[in-house]
Design an enzyme around this catalytic site. Structure first.
Site, short mmCIF file in Angstrom:
data_model
loop_
_atom_site.label_atom_id
_atom_site.label_comp_id
_atom_site.label_asym_id
_atom_site.label_seq_id
_atom_site.Cartn_x
_atom_site.Cartn_y
_atom_site.Cartn_z
N VAL A 30 0.84 -1.21 0.00
CA VAL A 30 0.00 0.00 0.00
C VAL A 30 0.87 1.26 0.00
O VAL A 30 0.63 2.19 -0.78
CB VAL A 30 -0.96 0.00 1.22
CG1 VAL A 30 -1.89 1.20 1.15
CG2 VAL A 30 -1.77 -1.29 1.28
N ARG A 61 12.05 -0.77 6.67
CA ARG A 61 13.00 -1.57 7.47
C ARG A 61 14.31 -1.72 6.74
O ARG A 61 15.38 -1.69 7.29
CB ARG A 61 12.42 -2.98 7.70
CG ARG A 61 11.64 -3.10 8.97
CD ARG A 61 11.06 -4.47 9.09
NE ARG A 61 10.33 -4.87 7.88
CZ ARG A 61 9.33 -5.73 7.88
NH1 ARG A 61 8.94 -6.30 8.98
NH2 ARG A 61 8.73 -6.03 6.75
N VAL A 146 -10.97 -0.78 6.50
CA VAL A 146 -12.06 -1.72 6.23
C VAL A 146 -12.39 -1.72 4.75
O VAL A 146 -12.69 -0.68 4.17
CB VAL A 146 -13.34 -1.34 7.01
CG1 VAL A 146 -14.45 -2.35 6.75
CG2 VAL A 146 -13.06 -1.23 8.50
N ILE A 150 -13.27 0.57 -0.84
CA ILE A 150 -14.71 0.83 -0.74
C ILE A 150 -14.99 1.85 0.37
O ILE A 150 -14.62 1.64 1.52
CB ILE A 150 -15.48 -0.47 -0.42
CG1 ILE A 150 -15.11 -1.56 -1.42
CG2 ILE A 150 -16.97 -0.22 -0.40
CD1 ILE A 150 -15.64 -2.94 -1.04
N LYS A 219 -12.19 -6.04 11.22
CA LYS A 219 -12.99 -5.09 10.44
C LYS A 219 -14.40 -4.97 11.01
O LYS A 219 -14.98 -3.89 11.05
CB LYS A 219 -13.02 -5.54 8.97
CG LYS A 219 -11.64 -5.42 8.31
CD LYS A 219 -11.61 -6.17 6.99
CE LYS A 219 -10.27 -6.06 6.31
NZ LYS A 219 -10.12 -7.01 5.20
N GLY A 324 -5.45 -4.76 -2.00
CA GLY A 324 -4.56 -4.46 -3.13
C GLY A 324 -3.96 -3.08 -2.95
O GLY A 324 -4.54 -2.21 -2.29
P1 NAP Z 1 3.57 -4.69 3.57
O1 NAP Z 1 3.53 -4.89 2.10
O2 NAP Z 1 4.04 -5.80 4.45
O3 NAP Z 1 4.50 -3.41 3.85
C1 NAP Z 1 4.90 -3.02 5.13
C2 NAP Z 1 5.92 -1.90 4.98
O4 NAP Z 1 6.24 -1.41 6.29
C3 NAP Z 1 7.24 -2.33 4.34
O5 NAP Z 1 7.72 -1.32 3.49
C4 NAP Z 1 8.18 -2.48 5.56
O6 NAP Z 1 9.53 -2.18 5.26
C5 NAP Z 1 7.64 -1.42 6.47
N1 NAP Z 1 7.90 -1.69 7.86
C6 NAP Z 1 7.44 -2.75 8.59
N2 NAP Z 1 7.89 -2.65 9.87
C7 NAP Z 1 8.61 -1.52 9.92
C8 NAP Z 1 9.34 -0.89 10.96
N3 NAP Z 1 9.42 -1.39 12.18
N4 NAP Z 1 10.00 0.27 10.66
C9 NAP Z 1 9.95 0.80 9.41
N5 NAP Z 1 9.27 0.24 8.39
C10 NAP Z 1 8.61 -0.91 8.66
O7 NAP Z 1 2.17 -4.23 4.15
P2 NAP Z 1 0.89 -3.71 3.31
O8 NAP Z 1 0.22 -4.86 2.67
O9 NAP Z 1 1.28 -2.55 2.50
O10 NAP Z 1 -0.07 -3.26 4.50
C11 NAP Z 1 0.16 -2.06 5.23
C12 NAP Z 1 -1.04 -1.80 6.14
O11 NAP Z 1 -2.20 -1.63 5.33
C13 NAP Z 1 -1.37 -2.94 7.12
O12 NAP Z 1 -1.85 -2.39 8.32
C14 NAP Z 1 -2.47 -3.69 6.41
O13 NAP Z 1 -3.33 -4.37 7.31
C15 NAP Z 1 -3.21 -2.55 5.75
N6 NAP Z 1 -3.97 -2.94 4.56
C16 NAP Z 1 -3.37 -3.60 3.56
C17 NAP Z 1 -4.12 -3.96 2.43
C18 NAP Z 1 -3.47 -4.70 1.29
O14 NAP Z 1 -4.18 -4.99 0.32
N7 NAP Z 1 -2.19 -4.98 1.31
C19 NAP Z 1 -5.46 -3.64 2.37
C20 NAP Z 1 -6.06 -2.92 3.42
C21 NAP Z 1 -5.29 -2.58 4.52
P3 NAP Z 1 10.40 -3.08 4.21
O15 NAP Z 1 9.82 -2.76 2.85
O16 NAP Z 1 11.78 -2.56 4.38
O17 NAP Z 1 10.19 -4.50 4.60
#
Ligand code: NAP
Length: 451
Positions: A30, A61, A146, A150, A219, A324
């Site tokens: 995201v 990270r 959530v 949407i 959610k 996504g």
């Molecule tokens: P992700 O792909 O796992 O990305 C997490 C990012 O946070 C990575 O860039 C990671 O760094 C960084 N990170 C993690 N721990 C860290 C720390 N301690 N210090 C600094 N950076 C840190 O996660 P995502 O899918 O984008 O999801 C992000 C949030 O959106 C979550 O809360 C998730 O529940 C929510 N969400 C996601 C979606 C979805 O479709 N993916 C949908 C709705 C809500 P690195 O890149 O260096 O590993």
């Protein structure tokens, strides 16, 4: 810039010389899309907000990954980024509880507004974070937490704030919807479809949070909180996942004109006049049969949808991509524009509203209809014995069907009227003890019927 914006710029601290500074914590699925939109649409954002919106930095990270960003924008030091004097809004997209919780709190305590998509965090700590926002006149926005793209949180908090919401029921987890849709379509077994979902990237390597309903429960807690003005946390949500759903369950569902969906259900439960009409709320996540004509039955693949029933608005349905990178980033950016406009014009986001403080009904007290499949001996008197157990436990039967019979007996399908979970559980236990019942093959809840 229009006249209002001009005046705001003159009177406020933000404007051409002092852009609204944004920090993004996390640049994964995201975060990367949010950073892209922030950079690609800077001019549109400036026009929509009234002042330039500038990316001050991104924390990650691992600094070795190529992210297509100037090195000076990247850091591993989230605390310092949040604390920078030129950061006004923090977008948290790292996920997990810590350090996200501490960073969001630090931002809010410093009067900075926060946008987050972190449902796992919000479903437990909204109270604490909303208090920090309130005490420091900062905004906390979380539309993306959530159902991805949407719009459902803002419609509940704002558009429906003059109505009375009675029920919110949704398909809010794309992974499980993909699995159940594929099982219904192909007749394949749960484990085979899960393996395919993992291969296609719809399921994570560890799918527990999705398939066991934890993600949907978080959610549901957020939806119930905003719909019923009552603080609801994940611990208040009754939860069952889809890992025990079999291809036979989907076959049975199809045979009775239904399909199986993992539903997040938030509803007001009013007890009868004899109990004083006491009102509580039930928040639950489980797989259930729904009639094929129900609007949620047509929501397939990884799509999400939420149906809201309000006293005056009637039934509303919100449908779209529930996850996504780009779809979720769209919701994050909507929140960012709101937070930035509030900074610029001096407005505030609505704070947490928990004045109703409704009690949470236990699952045992929650009335639902059931679809009970029994393997029984094929002989006279069986139906009477089975019906007798339902009656004895106060569970009223809507329909009974006998399906085929062979050497091992016959199959009975009993559909009940609304009954309390505890009464149904006692009935099922008693049925299992009957000589004429070989096994209770499945018990599935039935939702979305008119009754
Ligand atoms: P992700 O792909 O796992 O990305 C997490 C990012 O946070 C990575 O860039 C990671 O760094 C960084 N990170 C993690 N721990 C860290 C720390 N301690 N210090 C600094 N950076 C840190 O996660 P995502 O899918 O984008 O999801 C992000 C949030 O959106 C979550 O809360 C998730 O529940 C929510 N969400 C996601 C979606 C979805 O479709 N993916 C949908 C709705 C809500 P690195 O890149 O260096 O590993």
């Amino acid at each position: 810039m229009n006249e209002v914006a001009n005046n705001a710029a003159k009177s406020g601290v933000w404007g051409v010389d002092r852009p609204i500074g944004v920090a993004v914590l996390g640049m994964g699925t995201v975060g990367a899309e949010v950073v892209r939109i922030l950079r690609d649409h800077a001019e549109d954002l400036r026009n929509r907000v009234g002042a330039p919106v500038v990316l001050r930095g991104v924390s990650v990270r691992n600094l070795d990954k190529d992210r297509g960003l100037p090195a000076e924008l990247l850091t591993t030091d989230s605390e310092s980024l949040v604390a920078r004097a030129d950061v006004d809004i923090v977008i948290e997209l790292m996920g997990g509880i810590e350090p996200a919780r501490g960073l969001i709190k630090a931002a809010l305590d410093a009067g900075k507004s926060v946008v987050t998509a972190n449902k796992a965090l919000l479903a437990v700590y909204t109270g604490e974070l909303a208090a920090s926002a309130e005490n420091n006149r900062a905004d906390l926005y979380f539309e993306a937490a959530v159902a991805g793209a949407i719009p459902v949180v803002r419609p509940l908090i704002q558009s429906l704030s003059g109505d009375r919401v009675n029920k919110v029921v949704g398909i809010v987890n794309g992974t499980t919807n993909f699995i159940l849709s594929a099982m219904a379509e192909t007749g394949a077994d749960y484990h085979d479809v899960l393996a395919e979902a993992t291969r296609l990237g719809y399921a994570e390597a560890d799918p527990t949070a999705d398939v066991e309903g934890y993600d949907a429960a978080a959610k549901a807690a957020i939806l119930a909180s905003v719909a019923f003005h009552t603080r609801v946390t994940s611990a208040d949500v009754y939860r069952e996942g889809i890992s025990k759903i079999t291809s036979e369950d989907l076959e049975t569902a199809a045979a009775v004109g239904c399909t199986v969906k993992l539903l997040a259900i938030c509803e007001r439960v009013t007890e009868g006049p004899e109990e004083g009409g006491k009102e509580s709320i039930s928040v639950r996540v489980y797989p259930a049969l729904i009639p094929r004509k129900h609007p949620l039955a047509a929501v397939n693949e990884a799509y999400n949808a939420v149906v809201v029933e309000a006293e005056n608005a009637g039934r509303l349905m919100f449908y779209g991509q529930g996850a996504g990178g780009a779809p979720t980033a769209s919701a994050v950016m909507g929140d960012l524009v709101m937070a930035a406009r509030n900074k610029f014009y001096g407005g505030r986001a609505p704070g947490e509203s928990v004045y109703a403080e409704l009690p949470i009904a236990s699952i045992g007290e929650t009335p639902t209809r059931y679809h009970v499949n029994l393997q029984v001996a094929d002989r006279a008197g069986v139906l009477e014995a089975v019906a007798g157990e339902f009656a004895k436990h106060g569970v009223s039967i809507s329909t009974v069907r006998q399906e085929g019979h062979d050497d091992v007996g016959a199959r009975l399908v009993v559909v009940t009227h609304h009954a309390q979970e505890s009464a149904l559980a006692d009935t099922v236990a008693a049925l299992a003890e009957l000589d004429s019942v070989t096994s209770v093959t499945s018990v599935l809840r039935l939702e979305g019927t008119e009754e």
